[in-house]
Design a protein around this motif. Sequence first.
Motif, PDB file in Angstrom:
ATOM      1  N   LEU A  51      37.835  12.979  12.441  1.00  0.00           N
ATOM      2  CA  LEU A  51      36.156  11.516  11.633  1.00  0.00           C
ATOM      3  C   LEU A  51      37.821  10.880  11.355  1.00  0.00           C
ATOM      4  CD1 LEU A  51      34.014  14.445   9.226  1.00  0.00           C
ATOM      5  CD2 LEU A  51      34.248  13.431  11.672  1.00  0.00           C
ATOM      6  N   LEU A  52      36.913   9.444  11.704  1.00  0.00           N
ATOM      7  CA  LEU A  52      37.750   8.446  11.089  1.00  0.00           C
ATOM      8  C   LEU A  52      36.898   8.067  10.245  1.00  0.00           C
ATOM      9  CD1 LEU A  52      39.526   5.751  12.173  1.00  0.00           C
ATOM     10  CD2 LEU A  52      37.210   4.741  12.987  1.00  0.00           C
ATOM     11  N   VAL A  53      37.688   7.789   9.367  1.00  0.00           N
ATOM     12  CA  VAL A  53      37.539   7.150   7.558  1.00  0.00           C
ATOM     13  C   VAL A  53      38.090   6.077   7.479  1.00  0.00           C
ATOM     14  CG1 VAL A  53      37.125   7.511   5.267  1.00  0.00           C
ATOM     15  CG2 VAL A  53      37.144   9.626   6.701  1.00  0.00           C
ATOM     16  N   HIS A  54      36.623   4.961   8.000  1.00  0.00           N
ATOM     17  CA  HIS A  54      37.366   3.698   7.388  1.00  0.00           C
ATOM     18  C   HIS A  54      36.467   2.625   6.476  1.00  0.00           C
ATOM     19  CE1 HIS A  54      33.541   2.408   9.921  1.00  0.00           C
ATOM     20  NE2 HIS A  54      33.382   3.789  10.513  1.00  0.00           N
ATOM     21  N   GLY A  55      35.567   2.932   5.980  1.00  0.00           N
ATOM     22  CA  GLY A  55      34.512   2.654   5.022  1.00  0.00           C
ATOM     23  C   GLY A  55      35.761   2.635   3.213  1.00  0.00           C
ATOM     24  N   ALA A  56      35.131   1.196   3.379  1.00  0.00           N
ATOM     25  CA  ALA A  56      36.445   0.869   1.236  1.00  0.00           C
ATOM     26  C   ALA A  56      35.604   2.496   0.379  1.00  0.00           C
ATOM     27  CB  ALA A  56      35.330  -0.723   0.780  1.00  0.00           C
ATOM     28  N   LEU A  57      34.443   2.891   1.177  1.00  0.00           N
ATOM     29  CA  LEU A  57      34.290   3.415  -0.123  1.00  0.00           C
ATOM     30  C   LEU A  57      33.878   4.745   0.609  1.00  0.00           C
ATOM     31  CD1 LEU A  57      31.053   1.141  -1.849  1.00  0.00           C
ATOM     32  CD2 LEU A  57      33.097   1.861  -2.949  1.00  0.00           C
ATOM     33  N   ALA A  58      34.177   5.155   1.682  1.00  0.00           N
ATOM     34  CA  ALA A  58      34.569   6.595   2.506  1.00  0.00           C
ATOM     35  C   ALA A  58      35.870   7.186   1.637  1.00  0.00           C
ATOM     36  CB  ALA A  58      34.043   6.252   3.414  1.00  0.00           C
ATOM     37  N   PHE A  59      35.571   8.068   1.706  1.00  0.00           N
ATOM     38  CA  PHE A  59      37.295   8.969   1.521  1.00  0.00           C
ATOM     39  C   PHE A  59      37.269  10.422   2.294  1.00  0.00           C
ATOM     40  CE2 PHE A  59      34.014  10.024  -1.694  1.00  0.00           C
ATOM     41  CZ  PHE A  59      33.697  11.035  -2.094  1.00  0.00           C
ATOM     42  N   PRO A  60      38.551  11.050   2.781  1.00  0.00           N
ATOM     43  CA  PRO A  60      38.533  12.045   3.424  1.00  0.00           C
ATOM     44  C   PRO A  60      38.436  13.348   2.803  1.00  0.00           C
ATOM     45  CG  PRO A  60      40.306  11.048   2.878  1.00  0.00           C
ATOM     46  CD  PRO A  60      39.644  10.239   2.531  1.00  0.00           C
ATOM     47  N   LEU A  61      38.157  14.241   2.794  1.00  0.00           N
ATOM     48  CA  LEU A  61      37.512  15.211   2.126  1.00  0.00           C
ATOM     49  C   LEU A  61      38.362  17.101   3.271  1.00  0.00           C
ATOM     50  CD1 LEU A  61      34.403  16.085   1.274  1.00  0.00           C
ATOM     51  CD2 LEU A  61      36.179  15.709   0.175  1.00  0.00           C
ATOM     52  N   GLY A  62      39.141  16.759   3.724  1.00  0.00           N
ATOM     53  CA  GLY A  62      39.859  18.151   4.360  1.00  0.00           C
ATOM     54  C   GLY A  62      40.573  17.467   5.489  1.00  0.00           C
ATOM     55  N   LEU A  63      42.127  17.880   5.249  1.00  0.00           N
ATOM     56  CA  LEU A  63      42.690  17.061   6.380  1.00  0.00           C
ATOM     57  C   LEU A  63      43.540  18.325   6.870  1.00  0.00           C
ATOM     58  CD1 LEU A  63      43.922  13.903   4.335  1.00  0.00           C
ATOM     59  CD2 LEU A  63      42.230  14.026   6.386  1.00  0.00           C
ATOM     60  N   ASP A  64      43.801  18.130   8.751  1.00  0.00           N
ATOM     61  CA  ASP A  64      45.307  18.975   8.884  1.00  0.00           C
ATOM     62  C   ASP A  64      46.633  18.484   8.713  1.00  0.00           C
ATOM     63  OD1 ASP A  64      45.338  17.231  10.835  1.00  0.00           O
ATOM     64  OD2 ASP A  64      44.709  18.256  12.789  1.00  0.00           O
ATOM     65  N   ALA A  65      47.415  19.327   9.245  1.00  0.00           N
ATOM     66  CA  ALA A  65      48.274  18.796   9.182  1.00  0.00           C
ATOM     67  C   ALA A  65      48.845  17.701   9.671  1.00  0.00           C
ATOM     68  CB  ALA A  65      49.323  20.054   9.804  1.00  0.00           C
ATOM     69  N   SER A  66      48.312  16.798  10.275  1.00  0.00           N
ATOM     70  CA  SER A  66      48.654  15.960  11.175  1.00  0.00           C
ATOM     71  C   SER A  66      47.406  14.339  10.789  1.00  0.00           C
ATOM     72  CB  SER A  66      48.648  15.724  12.916  1.00  0.00           C
ATOM     73  OG  SER A  66      47.112  16.455  12.967  1.00  0.00           O
TER      74      SER A  66
END
Length: 927
Positions: A238-253
């Motif tokens: 997923l690409l999180v690019h909005g000012a009010l968007a945020f990641p919840l799950g990330l892999d090691a990279s």
Amino acid sequence: MATTPAAAFEALMSGVTSWDVPKDPIPSELLLTGEAAFPVMVNDQGQVLIAASSYGQGRLVVVSHEGYLLEAGLAPFLLNAVGWLCPSPGAPVGVHPSLASLASILQGSGVEAQIQPEPGEPLGVYCIDAYDDTMTEELIQFVKCGGGLLIGGQAWYWANEHGSDKVLSKFPGNQVTSVAGVYFTDTCGDNGQFKVSKKVPKIPLQVRCGEDPRQDQQQLLEGITELDIQTGAIPSQLLVHGALAFPLGLDASLGCFLAAARYGRGRVVLAAHEGMLCAPKMEPFLLNAVHWLARGQTGKVGVNTSLENLCALLSEHGLECSLEPHLTGDLCVYCCVAYSDEEATQLQEFVAEGGGLLIGGQAWWWASENPGSSALAGFPGNVILNCFGLSVLAQTVNPGCFPVPSPEKQSYHFRKALSEFQAVLNHGGGNLEKSWLARLGVDGAAFLQIPAEGVPAYASLHRLLRKTLRLSGLPAVSRENPVASDTCEAAVLYLATELAHSGNDCSQLAQELGVWSCSPSLSISDHPITVEIDGSNPGSEDAWVSTGLYLQNGQNAEVSLSEAAASAGLKVQVGCHTDDLTSASKLSRAPVVTYQCSMDRTTRSVACLWGGLLYVIVPKGSTLGPVSVTIRRAVPAPYYKLGKTSLEEWRNCIQESPAPWGELATDNIILTLPTADLRGLDDPEPLLRLWDEMMQAIARLAAQPFPFLCPERIVADVQLSAGWMHAGYPIMCHLESVQELISETGMRSRGLWGPIHELGHNQQRWQWEFPPHTSEATCNLWSVYVHETVLGIPRDQAHPALSPPEREKRIKTHLGKGAPLNDWELWTALELYLQLQEAFGWEPFTELFAEYQTLSDIPEDNPGKMNLWVQKFSEKVQKNLAPFFEAWGWPVQKEVADSLACLPGWEENPMLNEQSLCPRDRVRYFL
């Protein structure tokens, strides 16, 4: 009526020569997130203080302090604003009593403005301050239905009273303006200098505000320490690019597989595969997500019928939940998949006006079905999601179990990383982790694929990047000077490449970046060159048709063709080095150096920052016939076609052409090689006649038509995405292999194992392949066949692994282990086929390959396919081969063995001695 942001800005600024702003009012900085939102007034700090946008059928102008609406010095702008907002000439203009002075200013300029406590009928323009929370729904519907809203206020004082962490979601003005992607923030605006822009000003990359997404992140991940996304499916990144968007799950990279965003008055949660929305192991998160999306409301949750298991899961936990084929107006939260954009507008308005959207889907399958098209622009889910600041990429995430982001540690975010990156390039400052840099290049290239025309939120970032890259310069990447993937230089390569592809002036960018040194200086002429290509393609895959022309780095070529051809699905491609090096740890060239675009109009401008040979892509099944293609601003490249190009034409071309790449072609194979190597080839005809002999042998063994329906291609490159060579269209090889490909005497004396091995890969078919066992084995049947039947080189000389001692040792080793199927791979697997060939010749293979092309109902599992091969090969040679295959460890089924028992036994079975030995004795015999 002005419709584009550029036209709207011009209408709003007509006659405005200066900003006569009062000094006493302290404005709030505005945050712009919507695709329709654009700045109108920006101070010298880059803060937006007046903005405009649209929602539904109506429009808004948002002013960062209500005092600006009462200032007579701003009358020219205020008149323009009312005029632009007005849905039709003569429509009423209403002014809220709190802005009575504004009514006087408008009336003094000839506008019939009336004081009225709320907007009325018919639709017109309404002016109000941002502090009234009693008319929120009425004002939203007023704009949505076509009204114009002029609203002003500041939020920093409200933040002092109510808390900065509530401004975006609770401040009265934001309850209205946020649906159009404009927010008042708690940050004070600077009252210093204001420049009157001639075009739409840039939107800041980041705006500081008191509401921290980590609070939302904590709520969504409450009680969860890890996210196990091993659901049996492959998620996208997923690409999180909005000012009010945020990641919840990330892999090691830092590949994101779960994210969320606020949008307008509502919220969105996105999963990178719909399987994550139904997995029992994701239950704690899913419950958190639905509660967060509902914003404390107790309304109904609608679940699309494609997510039946999710509906059951939510119902088990007492949520009012129902299966719905479509979004309905009575829902608090809606859950769906991302594979249709039929309801895109309805979903976006649902969220903007306070709804919660839980959505999941992957884009890699769509990308595989739509080669040459960007998932960011065309994937249905992204048509819905891009405006939320979330997008689904074609790249995948390896499923695993990952710890949730720590609330104490700032999570990677595209905008934050880009801001730091800009600081590093511009000032030598910034603080960018290497892991952020590696991710930024990939994400930045993806972001630039989102269509930006007419969307200031995206176009602003393009402008920022163009300026940043112009100042930084392009790194001189080469095999001698490789660039590590986690450096600023690599990020520049990613961003510059995609920036050029995104519609920016490529030639200007190339000059600014100083990339002309990357290839020989070409003499560019506007003189048109017309080439005739074959627009028919009877093959089963899209085909590249060479034009024999080369496009300089960054140069724009103009390609023209007929109306009939423009509606035939043709594409133009610049470059042939199609390997994507995104996953490489070091780069000897830019990660992506080719570009494709549809020829859906009679004339199109096409460019690639890195230049390249020009091709027309003809879709499979096309019957277009001969097509004339006219190209401007390209130069001839070395090109030799067997049977068509004369020796004199070749010698003139190869000596005069400044293009760095050229091609040798027959109807069956095309070799793309550096011009420097081709110059040593005085007469290509003997070489290409040998290549055609080899290609005919390849077709003969594969039981395929000859000449080939579509010629194979081999392209040399400075760096590959995998291996020393790899199969595909085109087959890719390293520069070190070039001499091997063009030396006729070398081929006849030493052979050509590697390239024929890859051509063999291209002949493999899933119906008779048993991966992973035969993946690197059966392709070598073509290597053996070509070497022996065309080059006259026996198998034991064609490759050292096929010497008799090596073969005997492999058999003994395999049988000594008990012939485990897990070890039956590569040369060991090939040995089985060689034994069959040495006993029965090549004919059974050719006949079987032909028969398999007509078979239906072929099993999809390896055991089923292997038993079918046992049966078919036995029938073809009229011998019972079941014992032979059993000796190799194949899972021969009893019913197959019984059905073959009526055939004569194979007395010469190399896996048995003259007596009939049991499997255990067979092992002993060979030991």
